[in-house]
Design a protein around this motif. Structure first.
Motif, PDB file in Angstrom:
ATOM      1  N   LEU A   1       0.843  -1.183   0.000  1.00  0.00           N
ATOM      2  CA  LEU A   1       0.000   0.000   0.000  1.00  0.00           C
ATOM      3  C   LEU A   1       0.881   1.236   0.000  1.00  0.00           C
ATOM      4  O   LEU A   1       2.057   1.164   0.331  1.00  0.00           O
ATOM      5  CB  LEU A   1      -0.908  -0.024   1.225  1.00  0.00           C
ATOM      6  N   LYS A   2       0.307   2.350  -0.329  1.00  0.00           N
ATOM      7  CA  LYS A   2       1.086   3.587  -0.447  1.00  0.00           C
ATOM      8  C   LYS A   2       0.667   4.608   0.610  1.00  0.00           C
ATOM      9  O   LYS A   2      -0.432   4.544   1.152  1.00  0.00           O
ATOM     10  CB  LYS A   2       0.882   4.181  -1.832  1.00  0.00           C
ATOM     11  N   GLU A   3       1.554   5.554   0.860  1.00  0.00           N
ATOM     12  CA  GLU A   3       1.238   6.652   1.766  1.00  0.00           C
ATOM     13  C   GLU A   3       0.006   7.384   1.255  1.00  0.00           C
ATOM     14  O   GLU A   3      -0.165   7.557   0.050  1.00  0.00           O
ATOM     15  CB  GLU A   3       2.410   7.623   1.848  1.00  0.00           C
ATOM     16  N   GLY A   4      -0.866   7.783   2.183  1.00  0.00           N
ATOM     17  CA  GLY A   4      -2.090   8.487   1.836  1.00  0.00           C
ATOM     18  C   GLY A   4      -3.299   7.578   1.693  1.00  0.00           C
ATOM     19  O   GLY A   4      -4.428   8.049   1.686  1.00  0.00           O
ATOM     20  N   GLU A   5      -3.066   6.259   1.577  1.00  0.00           N
ATOM     21  CA  GLU A   5      -4.174   5.314   1.478  1.00  0.00           C
ATOM     22  C   GLU A   5      -4.720   5.005   2.870  1.00  0.00           C
ATOM     23  O   GLU A   5      -3.974   5.015   3.861  1.00  0.00           O
ATOM     24  CB  GLU A   5      -3.728   3.998   0.832  1.00  0.00           C
ATOM     25  N   GLN A   6      -6.004   4.704   2.921  1.00  0.00           N
ATOM     26  CA  GLN A   6      -6.619   4.244   4.162  1.00  0.00           C
ATOM     27  C   GLN A   6      -6.112   2.830   4.433  1.00  0.00           C
ATOM     28  O   GLN A   6      -6.088   1.993   3.533  1.00  0.00           O
ATOM     29  CB  GLN A   6      -8.148   4.246   4.011  1.00  0.00           C
TER      30      GLN A   6
ATOM     31  N   VAL B   1      -0.337   3.937  14.895  1.00  0.00           N
ATOM     32  CA  VAL B   1      -0.121   2.491  14.913  1.00  0.00           C
ATOM     33  C   VAL B   1       1.053   2.181  14.000  1.00  0.00           C
ATOM     34  O   VAL B   1       1.079   2.625  12.850  1.00  0.00           O
ATOM     35  CB  VAL B   1      -1.372   1.721  14.423  1.00  0.00           C
ATOM     36  N   LEU B   2       2.007   1.454  14.531  1.00  0.00           N
ATOM     37  CA  LEU B   2       3.061   0.917  13.690  1.00  0.00           C
ATOM     38  C   LEU B   2       2.658  -0.529  13.423  1.00  0.00           C
ATOM     39  O   LEU B   2       2.664  -1.363  14.332  1.00  0.00           O
ATOM     40  CB  LEU B   2       4.430   0.969  14.359  1.00  0.00           C
ATOM     41  N   LEU B   3       2.254  -0.790  12.202  1.00  0.00           N
ATOM     42  CA  LEU B   3       1.828  -2.120  11.786  1.00  0.00           C
ATOM     43  C   LEU B   3       3.000  -2.758  11.064  1.00  0.00           C
ATOM     44  O   LEU B   3       3.445  -2.269  10.018  1.00  0.00           O
ATOM     45  CB  LEU B   3       0.605  -2.011  10.874  1.00  0.00           C
ATOM     46  N   ASN B   4       3.507  -3.827  11.640  1.00  0.00           N
ATOM     47  CA  ASN B   4       4.701  -4.471  11.123  1.00  0.00           C
ATOM     48  C   ASN B   4       4.399  -5.920  10.775  1.00  0.00           C
ATOM     49  O   ASN B   4       3.797  -6.638  11.565  1.00  0.00           O
ATOM     50  CB  ASN B   4       5.811  -4.402  12.176  1.00  0.00           C
ATOM     51  N   PHE B   5       4.821  -6.356   9.592  1.00  0.00           N
ATOM     52  CA  PHE B   5       4.622  -7.734   9.154  1.00  0.00           C
ATOM     53  C   PHE B   5       5.971  -8.437   9.093  1.00  0.00           C
ATOM     54  O   PHE B   5       6.953  -7.863   8.617  1.00  0.00           O
ATOM     55  CB  PHE B   5       3.959  -7.756   7.770  1.00  0.00           C
TER      56      PHE B   5
ATOM     57  N   ILE C   1       0.634   4.295  10.701  1.00  0.00           N
ATOM     58  CA  ILE C   1      -0.738   4.685  10.426  1.00  0.00           C
ATOM     59  C   ILE C   1      -1.125   5.815  11.371  1.00  0.00           C
ATOM     60  O   ILE C   1      -0.863   5.742  12.578  1.00  0.00           O
ATOM     61  CB  ILE C   1      -1.679   3.470  10.591  1.00  0.00           C
ATOM     62  N   SER C   2      -1.738   6.845  10.819  1.00  0.00           N
ATOM     63  CA  SER C   2      -2.137   8.024  11.600  1.00  0.00           C
ATOM     64  C   SER C   2      -3.307   7.682  12.529  1.00  0.00           C
ATOM     65  O   SER C   2      -3.977   6.661  12.352  1.00  0.00           O
ATOM     66  CB  SER C   2      -2.557   9.153  10.665  1.00  0.00           C
ATOM     67  N   PRO C   3      -3.587   8.546  13.501  1.00  0.00           N
ATOM     68  CA  PRO C   3      -4.735   8.328  14.387  1.00  0.00           C
ATOM     69  C   PRO C   3      -6.067   8.247  13.629  1.00  0.00           C
ATOM     70  O   PRO C   3      -7.037   7.694  14.138  1.00  0.00           O
ATOM     71  CB  PRO C   3      -4.711   9.543  15.322  1.00  0.00           C
TER      72      PRO C   3
ATOM     73  N   ILE D   1      -2.351   5.709   6.110  1.00  0.00           N
ATOM     74  CA  ILE D   1      -0.931   5.352   6.069  1.00  0.00           C
ATOM     75  C   ILE D   1      -0.119   6.621   5.833  1.00  0.00           C
ATOM     76  O   ILE D   1      -0.321   7.316   4.843  1.00  0.00           O
ATOM     77  CB  ILE D   1      -0.656   4.320   4.966  1.00  0.00           C
ATOM     78  N   ILE D   2       0.781   6.924   6.763  1.00  0.00           N
ATOM     79  CA  ILE D   2       1.603   8.124   6.610  1.00  0.00           C
ATOM     80  C   ILE D   2       3.061   7.793   6.285  1.00  0.00           C
ATOM     81  O   ILE D   2       3.808   8.682   5.887  1.00  0.00           O
ATOM     82  CB  ILE D   2       1.509   9.061   7.836  1.00  0.00           C
ATOM     83  N   ALA D   3       3.458   6.535   6.451  1.00  0.00           N
ATOM     84  CA  ALA D   3       4.813   6.126   6.046  1.00  0.00           C
ATOM     85  C   ALA D   3       4.818   4.623   5.791  1.00  0.00           C
ATOM     86  O   ALA D   3       4.217   3.859   6.535  1.00  0.00           O
ATOM     87  CB  ALA D   3       5.826   6.472   7.125  1.00  0.00           C
ATOM     88  N   LYS D   4       5.482   4.241   4.723  1.00  0.00           N
ATOM     89  CA  LYS D   4       5.685   2.828   4.420  1.00  0.00           C
ATOM     90  C   LYS D   4       7.139   2.509   4.704  1.00  0.00           C
ATOM     91  O   LYS D   4       8.033   3.251   4.312  1.00  0.00           O
ATOM     92  CB  LYS D   4       5.354   2.529   2.962  1.00  0.00           C
TER      93      LYS D   4
END
Length: 154
Positions: free
Chosen positions: A19-24, A47-51, A132-134, A138-141
């Motif tokens: 996914l890209k920055e700016g996407e939900q 949220v830092l979502l890490n895979f 992920i912003s509040p 997505i604000i950073a990949k």
């Protein structure tokens, strides 16, 4: 003729990777030994979502770095949600112990690369992490663990 059609259709429909920055961020819901979590329940926090997976050394190292950086940052407004795609639960549990990770931030998706989460986050070309912003955007990949605090305080 069929080969030409497939060739041209793939040129106009490239496979999307991640996914890209700016996407939900797509919703997800996970359960670990201690708690359940969803992105919806974490609205209002970063949220830092890490895979990651135990068999993928780079993603495993990033998982350790993210956990340590968030612990030392002292920030209360960020949650680490780290998702393992190991297909063997014992491997997942042993890796958490061996790497000294907080089990409360680690989640296991038993379906591995066949899971809905794996597909929704388009991880077919490798693991990724997302800040992920509040608001759930997505604000950073693949943010640099050492720059998380800076990204959040911007």
């Amino acid at each position: 003729m069929l080969a030409l059609i497939l060739l041209f259709s793939s040129a106009f429909n490239p496979v999307k990777t991640g996914l890209k920055e700016g996407e939900q961020a797509p919703e997800l819901s996970l359960q670990n030994a201690e708690d359940s979590v969803s992105l919806q329940s974490l609205k209002g926090r970063y949220v830092l979502l890490n895979f990651w997976a135990g068999y993928d050394a780079p993603s495993r190292m990033e998982n350790i770095r993210f956990a340590r950086e968030i612990d030392k940052s002292g920030l209360e407004n960020i949650a680490l949600v780290s998702v393992s795609f190991d297909t063997n639960r014992k491997v997942f549990e042993e890796t958490i112990k061996r790497d000294g990770l907080n089990a409360a931030t680690q989640f296991y998706d038993k379906d591995g690369s066949r899971s809905d989460i794996f597909g929704n986050y388009r991880l077919n070309k490798g693991f990724a992490s997302y800040l992920i912003s509040p608001e759930g955007v997505i604000i950073a990949k693949d943010p640099n663990p050492e720059h998380l605090t800076k990204l959040i305080r911007q």
